[in-house]
Design an enzyme around this catalytic site. Sequence first.
Site, short mmCIF file in Angstrom:
data_model
loop_
_atom_site.label_atom_id
_atom_site.label_comp_id
_atom_site.label_asym_id
_atom_site.label_seq_id
_atom_site.Cartn_x
_atom_site.Cartn_y
_atom_site.Cartn_z
N ARG A 65 0.81 -1.22 0.00
CA ARG A 65 0.00 0.00 0.00
C ARG A 65 0.85 1.28 0.00
O ARG A 65 0.31 2.37 -0.15
CB ARG A 65 -0.96 -0.01 1.19
CG ARG A 65 -2.19 -0.88 0.95
CD ARG A 65 -3.13 -0.85 2.14
NE ARG A 65 -2.72 -1.81 3.16
CZ ARG A 65 -3.33 -1.95 4.33
NH1 ARG A 65 -4.36 -1.17 4.64
NH2 ARG A 65 -2.92 -2.85 5.21
N GLY B 199 2.53 -15.51 6.89
CA GLY B 199 1.82 -15.05 8.06
C GLY B 199 2.72 -14.72 9.24
O GLY B 199 3.91 -15.05 9.26
N ARG C 217 29.62 22.61 4.22
CA ARG C 217 29.60 21.22 3.75
C ARG C 217 30.50 20.33 4.61
O ARG C 217 31.22 20.79 5.49
CB ARG C 217 30.03 21.16 2.28
CG ARG C 217 29.01 21.79 1.33
CD ARG C 217 29.57 21.95 -0.07
NE ARG C 217 30.02 20.69 -0.64
CZ ARG C 217 30.77 20.61 -1.72
NH1 ARG C 217 31.15 21.72 -2.37
NH2 ARG C 217 31.14 19.44 -2.18
#
Length: 483
Positions: free
Chosen positions: A34, A99, A353
Amino acid sequence: MNRVTLRVYARRLYNPNMEKNRYAVILAAGKGSRMKSKRDDVSKVSYPILGVPLLRYVMDALSACGVNRLVTILGFGGETSKKIAEGRSEIVWQKEQKGSGHAVMMAAPLLEGKEGETIVCCGDTPLLRGETLRNLFEFHEKNHNSLTILTFEAQNPKGYGRIVRENGLVQAIVEQKDLVGEQHDITEVNAGVYVFSNKELFEALKHITTDNAAGEYYLTDVISIFVKSGLKVDGYKAYDPIEMSGINDRVQLASAAKAMQRRINENLMLSGVTIEDPDTAYIGPCVEIGPDTVIKANTHLLGETKIGEECIIGPNSYVEDSTIGDYAIVSFSHIVESKLQRGSQIGPFARIRRGSIVREKAHIGNFVELKNTDFGNGSKAMHLSYLGDIAVGSSVNIGCGTIVANYDGVNKFHSEIGDGSFIGSGSTIISPIKIGSEAFVAAGSTITDDVQANDLAIARGRQVNKPGYAKALRERAMAKKDK
């Protein structure tokens, strides 16, 4: 009996099982379809909240509740999850997703037959608190349970498995589709976190089956096995339902991120940090901030960042994996993997940086970029400069538009500027060179050779003025235009 001995004895009375082994199994093998990602190499539990993967939040919560052995079950996109779990957890692979019960079975070679308690939870529940899990363990051990289920009261329990009790103890978890009669009125629901007696867990897993519509091994089937065997099954009710939120899609990810943001910011404010607009301050869980520091709007503080006392950070600033000393000021700037010392000032619109150090009371101004630069105490680069791979001494002035040319297309080169030097505006330093202390570089110079201490370096063509020649050039240009 002295006071120290009394304290130790009191702790043991409060928690008689404190010496027990506590194990954890994290279920992190699911695909997370999903999330709608096109990438097959990214696991759901690797999605970040405030720069930290979901799985790491769960691991941190488990570490905080006294777990002394952690096993993570990986599957889909597992190489991504493996990088997160390595070094903190043992890793087991579930090659086929059959499962939740099947996932826990994968840990049997590591945990089966061992004395102690095992907590099982999902890797996509980043809002779980270590305090809640610790209370769950203590409730389980104090009441001599064989299984304790973490539960909560849901205002709208639709979709959740309901906790069915008899004489106070849990008898079953009934899913929404299987509810009958008064079970529809139950508001206590399953949070999906369980503490088992370890030996009994792995013994029961041998008896669960795939006799269900999905053809999978369900971990919740263990509950009925425990109840039928006369083992004590109970539920511990958590007070904050938001902790139980799992992540199944990007909407839920954003919702959990907002909850985590709120939790972190509230804790910081209660510890003495001012956050002017908590809704737009994005601060990671590993960030440390000293008291009386002010965090302004639209500021991101991520990674292993540490900020001292009485700083002003923001607005519109980004700091990641950096250390900022007391009394520093950062505005409208971007800082990564660098160190700012006490009283330094950065910005507006500066970029610091990786590998840079800005030392005490130094000032990096607008549109200045540092990369792997050691910038000395009290030195200044106020505007429009690039300083890369260079050590700048104390009390140095870097004029506007100064450029360090540190790269020949293949290699990077390092330069040095001594204490008290003055670098004129528009200068270019061609690395590698050394400029000595108290040296002066004239504006507009291109420096290709070393400059000794106290020397003046001028490296530009001599100016020549040709009287009236500008007028002749304009007349020539106009003549060409008229043709």
